[in-house]
Structure formats: C-alpha cells, structure tokens
Scaffold this active site. Structure first.
Site, PDB file in Angstrom:
ATOM      1  N   GLY A 145       5.957  -8.128   0.552  1.00  0.00           N
ATOM      2  CA  GLY A 145       6.679  -9.154   1.226  1.00  0.00           C
ATOM      3  C   GLY A 145       5.843 -10.409   1.352  1.00  0.00           C
ATOM      4  O   GLY A 145       6.121 -11.592   1.375  1.00  0.00           O
ATOM      5  N   THR A 181      14.505   4.669   9.509  1.00  0.00           N
ATOM      6  CA  THR A 181      15.422   3.746   9.871  1.00  0.00           C
ATOM      7  C   THR A 181      15.069   2.543   9.129  1.00  0.00           C
ATOM      8  O   THR A 181      13.768   2.051   9.207  1.00  0.00           O
ATOM      9  CB  THR A 181      15.746   3.614  11.176  1.00  0.00           C
ATOM     10  N   ASN A 203      -6.097  -9.400  -7.440  1.00  0.00           N
ATOM     11  CA  ASN A 203      -6.114 -10.421  -6.093  1.00  0.00           C
ATOM     12  C   ASN A 203      -7.243 -11.369  -6.108  1.00  0.00           C
ATOM     13  O   ASN A 203      -7.009 -12.398  -5.627  1.00  0.00           O
ATOM     14  CB  ASN A 203      -5.886  -9.282  -4.980  1.00  0.00           C
ATOM     15  N   THR A 249       0.592  -1.317  -0.083  1.00  0.00           N
ATOM     16  CA  THR A 249       0.079   0.171  -0.200  1.00  0.00           C
ATOM     17  C   THR A 249       0.992   1.295  -0.138  1.00  0.00           C
ATOM     18  O   THR A 249       0.530   2.125  -0.768  1.00  0.00           O
ATOM     19  CB  THR A 249      -1.073  -0.118   1.173  1.00  0.00           C
ATOM     20  N   CYS A 299     -20.867  -9.826   3.304  1.00  0.00           N
ATOM     21  CA  CYS A 299     -20.854 -10.088   4.493  1.00  0.00           C
ATOM     22  C   CYS A 299     -19.427 -10.400   5.194  1.00  0.00           C
ATOM     23  O   CYS A 299     -19.082 -10.148   6.323  1.00  0.00           O
ATOM     24  CB  CYS A 299     -21.709 -10.852   4.964  1.00  0.00           C
TER      25      CYS A 299
END
Lengths: 402, 323
Positions: free
Chosen positions: A200, A237, A151, A73, A325
């Site tokens: 990943g 980082t 997907n 994302t 649902c």
C-alpha cells in the site's frame, strides 16, 4: 523553503482522499467485519468494495483472488513458502540476483534449509538472460519469483513473457510488483502470472497494508492459520481502515495512470537530462529504455552517496543512495554489484524517485543544486584531481586496501 | 538516517584542512574498497623536531568518514610523530562526540592513515593488518571477521563464550543468530569434510547460561569439539583433587580472565566454593554491568574446562545466607 521529496520508491505520502476514506473506520465504523451485528456488517461491505478496487487496478478476474496482508514482504513470503509447501516434491526456487531483500533474504534462508535457489544474473543494464532462465525451468522448480520493476533502478523485467515460459513448463510464477503497481498498467487476467505482491505505502496508501494476488485454482498453503479471514488464506482480524485506504489508493491510481506515464515521466526525464548534461563522469544506471516512469538512478563517480544525501538534505531535498554507508552494511547495493558497476561509482549512486505530487519547479531546483554538491565532494575526494579523475594523472590514488 | 552528533555534522559540512597539501613529506593512502571509504592523509613534518606542522586530507567516503578525517587533522597538528602515534581511533570518535557503532570503522581508517603517513615519512613499509567484516553486534560494534578470529584463536563453541571474549551479543542479543551462524560455519570447518557439523540449535542451547540442561548439552556436544581440540574436551574424567588443589585451580582460571576484565575497568575475586558452586565477586565496571550473566557464563565455561567437571559460577549475592 518547501522540502522536495524525491524518494517515492522508499515510501509515498498518503493521499488526502485516502486518509479521508479511512477516518470513519477508526471511529463510527470500528466493528469487526466478522460480527453478525450492524457494527460489523458496515465494515464488511466496505471491505468488499476495497477488494473490488484492488481487483480493478490489477485487472484480476475475481475479487476473491485478492488476499489482504500486512505488507509486501508478507505477500512475498506467503507466495514463496506456499509454493514450496504445496509441492513438497519440488525443491527449487528460481529468482533473480537483484530482488528486494524481502525475496532475496528469504531465499538465502531457504538455501540454508536445504532448498536449491537459482539467482538469475543480470547484464550491465540490469537485464535478464531469458535463455539462461529457460534452461533452468524443470519439474523440480516449485516457483519462479521475479520482480516486475526494480526498486533501485526502475528496470522492468519481462514478467509476462517469463510467466508464459514458466506456465509452459508447469511451474508457478510469482512477481514482486510493489514498485510496478500503480505506476504501469497491469491486467492480470490476461497473463499467466499466478501470484503478485503489492504494498500500500508505495502507492499513496498507508504503511502496514499489502495484498497478494492469488490466481483462482493456484495451489495454496497459508502462512498464517487461525481464523477464517480472507477465506482462511490469511488469518487475523482485517486491518479494515488500512484495507479501505488501499482500496481508495487503487481507485486513485487508475485515475492517475496516464499522468504517471506522461507528466511524471517527463519530469523524471527533465531531471535526469538536466543533471547528467551538466556533470561529467556520471551516468544513469539500469535499462533506461525499459523502466518505471518515475525512477532515475544516477551514478556519480568518485564521490560517495551518503555525502551527497547529507548535502541534499541540508537543502531540503530527499533522495536515496545505493552506497554501503547508507544501508548499515559495508557493501554497496547488491543491485549495482550485480550489474557490475565499479565500486567507485556504485558507492555514489543516487536514486531520485518521483510521484504525481512533484512539480516542475522542484525539478528545476534540484537540477540547479546537484552540480555544486558533486563538485564540492569531488574536491574532497582523493580519486579526483582538479577537473578529472586522479587515475588519469601522475600520482594516481592507490590506497592500501583492507 | 544516522544519528550523527552535531560535531560530526559540523565537521562534514565544514571540513577542516581538506584538499591537497603542497610540500607534504608524509602521505598515507588507505581504504576499504568494499565499504566504500578511502582516505589520503598528507603531513608536513618538521625534520628537526618531528612536529607535524600541517596536515591535510582527501576522503572518498560517507559523512562520518569525512568528519573523522577532518577531526584527525585537527587533533594531530602540532603534535610530534611520537605523540601522534598515540592517537587512537577512540580519540577521534571522542573528539567528534561519538560515532554510531556502524561508523566506528571510519575512525579506524583515520588511525590507519596516520600510521601509513608516518611510515611513509620515515621511509618504512606499512601494511594494513586490519580486515573488516559485516557488522554483527551493533551494541558493541563487533564485526564478523573479529568474531571469527577470536573464535578460532580461542577455540570457542558458544555464543556465551563469544560474548565473554568480544562483548558481541552482550547487549540487545538480537545478533545471536548471526553469531550462531559464524560458530556453525567454523565448527563445520574444524570438523572437516564428511563430518556433520552440529546444527546451530546446539550452539543456542549451550549458550543458555547456568541452566541445568546446559550441562548435558555441553557433554553431548563435546565430542565434536574434541576432534581437533583435545584440551577443550570436558568429557575427560575429572581428576581427583583436594579442596585446596581445586581452589588453586579456580584461582588460576580467575587470574587468566582478570586482564580481560581489567581492560574494561572491571575485576573479579573468588568469594567461596561450596560443592560444585563457585561464588565470585564482580568488581569495578563489572559490578552491575548488563553483561554480568555473559561474563559469569564465560568464566563458568573456563572453569568447567580447567576442572574437568561441571561447576556453576554465581555472583556472591546468590550465596545462601545459612551456608
């Protein structure tokens, strides 16, 4: 009984070799790659290796074209927002109606912000109309973002051709390839793709790590500023253990690429044929001639997906559904609606997505139990009458709809 | 997956009274095609006593829709039609030890099927007046259609008011963006074509309760509202009132909101008026409720509108000791 996991498009199990590669980076190699001392430099070397492993899987020309991010994302948002910021004179985004929410929700927000978004439509099999696409390419388009593989259905879009068409009109091209990478061969240096997102956890690396491929020379504006990491293109980082895990997973994906397209594909085909041949009023959705080797999405008419999943789960089998649902929304999957699948079938779609960990015995077991589950739920369904849909007999079910 | 109670799971895996019912004399078919649920309820009613002797269902829907249908048939068997009509969707949910907020509509569908089946038995026409929208507030299960209806009916302008009237947004507050969007959309409609609607940010600012900035925002904001709702305008000059008249007006406002609070087993009383600050005592379920701020904010908004001046509404606990 052992649980059977057929939801690998949602997420995958971390490969044990990946976990093993990661572990030292939580303990002895805990250093910050930016530090000058030995603690840091060990990590720096390992990151470089991981970057090379990702580069190899993608077939990228340079390892500096790989930017590590936190997830697919983030990669998608970075790519699309970068294109808009780097080219303020262009105000249009072209995408497709069946993208993952990572792209679609972002585009809907961009529309509210005043940008123009074209969502390419798909036909009943989930295929794009490339003539429509060509007609929309002009110098107001900042970026095209089209997924490589869907997907839900596994349908592949002709992204290589689409990237060529965009390049011919001087338009940037991004592809959300989180489902494709690791399942089908990718060779970016021989394409006109400018940016590509991967994640990943879809290829047996951990969650919380992704990458953005950024072609050298493609104009770029970072999403996160505040540090020199990733050559100043993604501050923060480095998530070193996960990056190393992703690198290892990419190495393994290259090793298993043939297996994905032979063994896994044949398991998927066996599963799909086994189910569809036994049960009436069901059909595979999407472009079955051009799709991922691991994905089968079957619409079971007149029953609802969540019920199927609950009964499968009781037997230790994990799949997923495009029914309203299960998503928390009231609408069935936007992918099924875009393909024009009728509501009574769209709500009963079940996605089985396999991985190299699945076995023939597992597939056999699923084929055995699915017909009983569908029959059990159809017995409860007002749209079903004994052996066929109630619409074909008198007293057809026609509820008062809200 | 959803957090279903054991009772929901049990009724899904072993549904009671499923399948067609021979010689049914009352059949109700309802559904919501978008959310994917549809239900046929079949009743066998004794014509002398009007007692439901048997009830069966067929449901196309998720686990909780099937469980709700099963629970409904169990609840109503043996009841008279009059008793059955008293069954609320909350009764169905309670019977199942609760439903997730996203799934409350399953119990609503059960109740509608019951009304439809009874109407069918009596030879009456039944039409569904319940429209369903996307779920906005997950804490209190309030959907977009409900919010839009209440906003339109009461000319609401802020998230805070929406919370006061519907509870939506009164829990975790994560849905405030969604509520602001609904408000902005409705305001744009009210303003009509050609007029620029206020950005959602304005709604967010006015939603901040009791902040001094709030007052000026409301004023700045008011002309947009005044276009179609002169009564809601706060920019009208405040009428001169004696303190007694003012307190009477305040009491009127409190009287108008009390039914709403009492419905949730709460109540409110006037404690004191000091200058521009009105102190109230929240009682019953309202005292200590996590929505206290929203409740007071809603009352404050009504006070401002009724009095035509900017006032604060605070709980009595905020009253200075040396007053």
């Amino acid at each position: 009984m052992e649980a059977i996991y057929l939801d690998n498009n949602a997420t995958t199990r971390c490969d044990p070799a990946v976990v093993e590669a990661m572990l030292p980076f939580f303990t002895e190699h805990f250093g910050n790659a930016s530090s000058i001392h030995a603690f840091g430099s060990e990590v720096g070397k390992a990151l470089k290796k991981a970057r090379g492993q990702v580069q190899a899987l993608l077939g990228a020309e340079h390892d500096s074209e790989i930017i590590f991010t936190s997830c697919g994302t983030e990669s998608d948002a970075t790519a699309i927002l970068s294109a808009l910021r780097a080219q303020p004179e262009r105000n249009t985004v072209i995408t497709t109606a069946v993208e993952h929410p990572a792209v679609l929700t972002l585009c809907e927000w961009l529309e509210k912000e005043g940008y123009i978004v074209h969502k390419l439509r798909v036909d009943k099999k989930g295929r794009l109309d490339l003539d429509e696409y060509r007609s929309l390419l002009n110098d107001r388009v900042a970026i095209v973002s089209a997924m490589w593989a869907n997907n839900e259905t596994g349908t592949l879009f002709p992204v290589l051709e689409m990237a060529e068409m965009a390049a011919a009109r001087g338009v940037m091209f991004h592809t959300d390839a989180v489902q494709a990478v690791g399942k089908i061969p990718v060779d970016l240096k021989n394409t006109r793709i400018d940016m590509l997102s991967l994640s990943g956890h879809k290829l047996h690396a951990p969650k919380g790590i992704g990458a953005l491929y950024l072609r050298r020379g493609c104009r770029f504006r970072p999403l996160l500023r505040g540090g020199h990491q990733e050559r100043g293109r993604r501050a923060g980082t480095e998530n070193s253990a996960s990056i190393i895990g992703l690198g290892k997973a990419c190495e393994l994906a290259i090793e298993h690429m043939d297996e994905e397209n032979t063994t896994v594909r044949s398991l998927r085909d066996t599963l799909e044929k086994g189910i569809v041949s036994q049960i009436g009023h069901c059909f595979p959705t999407g472009d079955i001639a051009r799709r991922l080797p691991n994905t089968s999405n079957i619409a079971f008419e007149y029953v609802e997906g969540e019920g199927i999943l609950l009964l499968l789960n009781k037997l230790g089998i994990a799949g997923s559904s495009g029914s309203a649902c299960t998503s928390g929304s009231l609408e069935p999957s936007h992918v099924m609606r875009a393909m024009g699948i009728p509501y009574t079938a769209a709500h009963g779609t079940i996605r089985f997505s396999l991985s190299r960990y699945n076995t023939e015995a597992e597939v056999k077991r699923v084929i055995e139990v699915v017909p009983g589950i569908i029959a059990q739920l159809r017995k409860l369904s007002p749209y079903w009458c004994d052996k066929g849909p109630a619409a074909s007999v008198d007293g057809a079910f026609a509820p008062t709809y809200a | 997956m959803w957090e279903y109670s054991d009772k929901v799971r049990e009724h899904f895996f072993n549904p009671r009274n499923s399948g067609p019912l021979k010689d049914a004399n009352g059949i109700g078919d309802v559904g919501s095609i978008q959310c994917g649920d549809a239900l046929r309820l079949m009743l066998k009613v004794d014509e002398q006593s009007e007692i439901i002797e048997d009830a069966h269902f067929q449901t196309f829907g998720c686990g909780s829709a099937i469980a709700s249908s099963s629970a409904l048939t169990e609840i109503i068997k043996g009841m008279t039609l009059t008793q059955a009509l008293e069954v609320s969707n909350q009764n169905i949910a309670d019977y199942l030890d609760g439903l997730p907020p996203e799934k409350m509509h399953c119990s609503v569908m059960g109740r509608e099927a019951l009304q439809a089946a009874i109407a069918n038995y009596r030879g009456e026409e039944w039409s569904d007046d319940h429209e369903e929208g996307a779920l906005i507030c997950k804490c209190f299960a309030v959907d977009a259609v409900k919010i839009a209806d209440v906003v339109n009916a009461n000319q609401l302008n802020t998230v805070e008011e929406v919370t006061f009237y519907t509870k939506a947004g009164g829990g975790c507050t994560a849905c405030h963006e969604g509520i602001e969007e609904i408000l902005a959309g409705i305001k744009a409609e009210r303003a009509g074509p050609g007029e620029v609607s206020p950005p959602p940010l304005a709604a967010a600012l006015t939603a901040a309760p009791l902040a001094p900035a709030n007052a000026s925002t409301v004023l700045v904001h008011a002309p947009t509202v005044a276009v179609s709702t002169p009564t809601a305008a706060v920019s009208a000059p405040p009428a001169r009132r004696t303190l007694v008249q003012k307190i009477r007006k305040i009491e009127e406002v409190l009287e108008s909101v009390r039914p709403m609070l009492q419905r949730d087993h709460g109540d409110v009383e006037l404690a004191d008026v000091q200058g521009k600050t009105i102190y109230v005592t929240l009682k019953g379920a309202c005292s200590g409720c996590m929505m206290e701020v929203a409740t007071l904010g809603g009352i404050q908004q009504k006070m401002i509108e009724a009095l035509g001046e900017l006032v604060k509404v605070l709980p009595v606990s905020h009253m200075p000791v040396e007053a």
